[in-house]
Scaffold this motif. Sequence first.
Motif, mmCIF file in Angstrom:
data_model
loop_
_atom_site.group_PDB
_atom_site.id
_atom_site.type_symbol
_atom_site.label_atom_id
_atom_site.label_comp_id
_atom_site.label_asym_id
_atom_site.label_seq_id
_atom_site.Cartn_x
_atom_site.Cartn_y
_atom_site.Cartn_z
ATOM 1 N N ASN A 9 -5.376 8.201 0.067
ATOM 2 C CA ASN A 9 -4.148 8.710 0.644
ATOM 3 C C ASN A 9 -4.297 9.413 2.067
ATOM 4 N N GLN A 16 0.365 -0.974 6.649
ATOM 5 C CA GLN A 16 1.070 -0.997 5.466
ATOM 6 C C GLN A 16 1.708 -2.166 5.406
ATOM 7 N N GLY A 18 5.060 -3.525 3.293
ATOM 8 C CA GLY A 18 6.175 -2.910 2.801
ATOM 9 C C GLY A 18 6.026 -1.539 2.725
ATOM 10 N N ASN A 19 5.724 -0.781 1.730
ATOM 11 C CA ASN A 19 5.297 0.775 1.545
ATOM 12 C C ASN A 19 3.778 0.949 0.700
ATOM 13 N N ALA A 21 -0.301 0.564 0.827
ATOM 14 C CA ALA A 21 -1.368 0.587 2.084
ATOM 15 C C ALA A 21 -2.287 -0.647 2.089
ATOM 16 N N PRO A 66 0.871 5.932 0.406
ATOM 17 C CA PRO A 66 0.745 4.622 -0.061
ATOM 18 C C PRO A 66 -0.207 4.116 -0.744
ATOM 19 N N ARG A 69 0.589 4.009 -4.476
ATOM 20 C CA ARG A 69 1.391 2.516 -4.755
ATOM 21 C C ARG A 69 0.232 1.407 -5.304
ATOM 22 N N TYR A 120 8.921 0.856 -4.820
ATOM 23 C CA TYR A 120 8.103 0.141 -3.680
ATOM 24 C C TYR A 120 9.252 -0.561 -2.737
ATOM 25 N N ALA A 121 9.023 -0.567 -1.708
ATOM 26 C CA ALA A 121 9.983 -1.154 -0.635
ATOM 27 C C ALA A 121 9.669 -2.619 -0.373
#
Length: 176
Positions: A9, A16, A18-19, A21, A66, A69, A120-121
């Motif tokens: 992080n 990235q 989506g969101n 990493a 990110p 995630r 999550y996007a």
Amino acid sequence: MPVYHSSFNAVDGAPQLGNMALLPVKSKTRGYAPTPADFAADDIIDEALNLFRANCLFRNFEIQGPADRVLIYLILFISDCLSKLSTTTSRNDASRTLVTLAVGSFAMPGDAGFPLNALYAPPASMVEKENLRAYMTQLRQETVSRLLDRLYSEDESKPSKWWMAFSKRKFMNKSL
């Protein structure tokens, strides 16, 4: 006891999808992940395997970046892998089962079957979706490879009881 977050992080400017990493991975399989500058240092897969047994005990996880995630996804995938095995599964059988799981079809962020759509996007475009699928497939394949090395480090005929003890635990009460 606090939950363990990803040390990645702190990496500023990481690309990235989506969101999630897009982190470098020491991988033997082809994919979308960049190669790391230092192959001796731990990557996100090593970190997920090292933190799995501690983090899988938690029901809540506050996302701090990110890379968290990616860590959450890998912990859920490791949990899914362990649930597919039994205490008598040989390494060859486990390898066949887990490799099939890694390359098989799976839900992605934005899909109806993805369990963490709130966190999550979804990918912005079809190109980003295909890149994310390639990245996640590469992460899954490399995780299986390294997990098998840890599960069968002592005995090829049965997995480590210290790993299999966590096969029924559900991280954040979710499963893939």
